[in-house]
Design an enzyme around this catalytic site. Structure first.
Site, PDB file in Angstrom:
ATOM      1  N   GLY A  95       1.065  -1.435  -0.251  1.00 16.73           N
ATOM      2  CA  GLY A  95       0.075  -0.494  -0.002  1.00 16.73           C
ATOM      3  C   GLY A  95       1.099   1.309   0.049  1.00 16.73           C
ATOM      4  O   GLY A  95       0.789   2.008   0.767  1.00 16.73           O
ATOM      5  N   GLY A 112       1.375   4.421   3.386  1.00 17.84           N
ATOM      6  CA  GLY A 112       2.397   3.977   2.953  1.00 17.84           C
ATOM      7  C   GLY A 112       3.768   4.620   2.163  1.00 17.84           C
ATOM      8  O   GLY A 112       4.598   4.643   1.951  1.00 17.84           O
ATOM      9  N   TYR A 150     -13.475  -2.690  11.731  1.00 19.06           N
ATOM     10  CA  TYR A 150     -12.165  -2.694  11.599  1.00 19.06           C
ATOM     11  C   TYR A 150     -11.373  -2.760  12.938  1.00 19.06           C
ATOM     12  O   TYR A 150      -9.972  -3.206  13.007  1.00 19.06           O
ATOM     13  CB  TYR A 150     -12.077  -0.740  11.537  1.00 19.06           C
ATOM     14  CG  TYR A 150     -11.609  -0.110  10.988  1.00 19.06           C
ATOM     15  CD1 TYR A 150     -10.305  -0.510  10.111  1.00 19.06           C
ATOM     16  CD2 TYR A 150     -10.669   0.791  12.041  1.00 19.06           C
ATOM     17  CE1 TYR A 150      -9.592   0.186   9.350  1.00 19.06           C
ATOM     18  CE2 TYR A 150      -9.354   1.347  11.829  1.00 19.06           C
ATOM     19  CZ  TYR A 150      -8.605   0.733  10.821  1.00 19.06           C
ATOM     20  OH  TYR A 150      -7.487   1.764  10.055  1.00 19.06           O
TER      21      TYR A 150
END
Length: 249
Positions: free
Chosen positions: A13, A19, A150
């Site tokens: 990512g 990232g 999440y």
């Protein structure tokens, strides 16, 4: 600084957000950086920004097959890794009553299964003394409404880091977690919320941060580099929270 001169670093990512910020920071300190992502155009843009030594590999983190494909692609480039930042992830929020199996599977496939099997597939490519940094989240700790899936996926990653630390130390490999608080990245535009709900959510979140703002990707990247560098050699199986004090309330 040149802490990463003559090293090779993989950032999953790595074409945007935290990232990309980490990839830039690694490259500035001398590393050859391998980045992954799903969007070919974003990957090309990021690779150009990182310089001619960078390698960009299109890969969708979320399956055993994808994990093995990425490891094979890195191996084909003749790269052996000194650090890995497991950063690719999915953030979908919904009230508990509205969560369906598709949301659960999408979150856990990308955030947990993808990370787990990516590390497994990369093991033969890790140099002795390599560092693995996993991107967690303070949502694993604070019980924010709407974040049940999440948060659970990120809690699983934090637990995984502790277990893998014990298993991989004989190989000389360290595993640690950086857990960001709210950070100004494109990920916040992918929460599955409309514009009004997203704005309201952002305002509510900022109100819970003692510093009164979102973090910046570069601030998280600084901790990632610290955990990847030899200077943190005595940090093993640990989590560093970078959240502007949010989890202390």
């Amino acid at each position: 600084m040149t802490r990463f001169q003559n090293t090779s670093i993989l950032v999953t990512g790595g074409s945007s957000g935290i990232g990309f910020a980490a990839s830039q920071a690694f490259a500035r300190e001398g590393a050859r950086v391998v980045i992954t992502g799903r969007d070919a155009a974003a990957l090309d843009t990021a690779k150009n920004a990182l310089g001619e030594r960078a390698i960009a590999i299109r890969n969708d983190a979320g399956s055993l097959a994808a994990a093995r494909e990425l490891a094979a692609a890195v191996d084909a480039q003749g790269v052996r890794l000194d650090a890995v930042f497991i950063n690719a992830g999915s953030a979908k929020f919904a009230p508990f009553a509205d969560v369906d199996e598709a949301l659960w599977d999408a979150s856990f496939d990308t955030n947990v299964k993808g990370a787990y099997f990516q590390i497994q597939a990369l093991l033969p490519l890790l140099n002795r003394g390599a560092s693995i940094v996993i991107n967690g989240s303070i949502n694993a700790h604070i019980g924010m409404p709407g974040s049940s899936v999440y948060a659970a996926s990120k809690a699983a990653l934090i637990s995984l880091a502790k277990t893998l630390s014990a298993e991989l130390l004989p190989r000389g490999v360290r595993v640690n977690v950086v857990s960001p608080g709210p950070v100004r990245t494109p990920l916040y535009g992918k929460l599955g919320l409309d514009a009004a709900a997203l704005e309201a959510t952002a305002a509510q979140i900022v109100g819970q941060v003692p510093l009164g703002r979102f973090g910046m990707p570069e601030e998280i990247a600084a901790t990632v580099l610290h955990l990847a560098a030899p200077e943190s050699a005595f940090i093993v199986g640990s989590e560093i929270i970078v959240d502007g004090g949010m989890s202390q309330l």
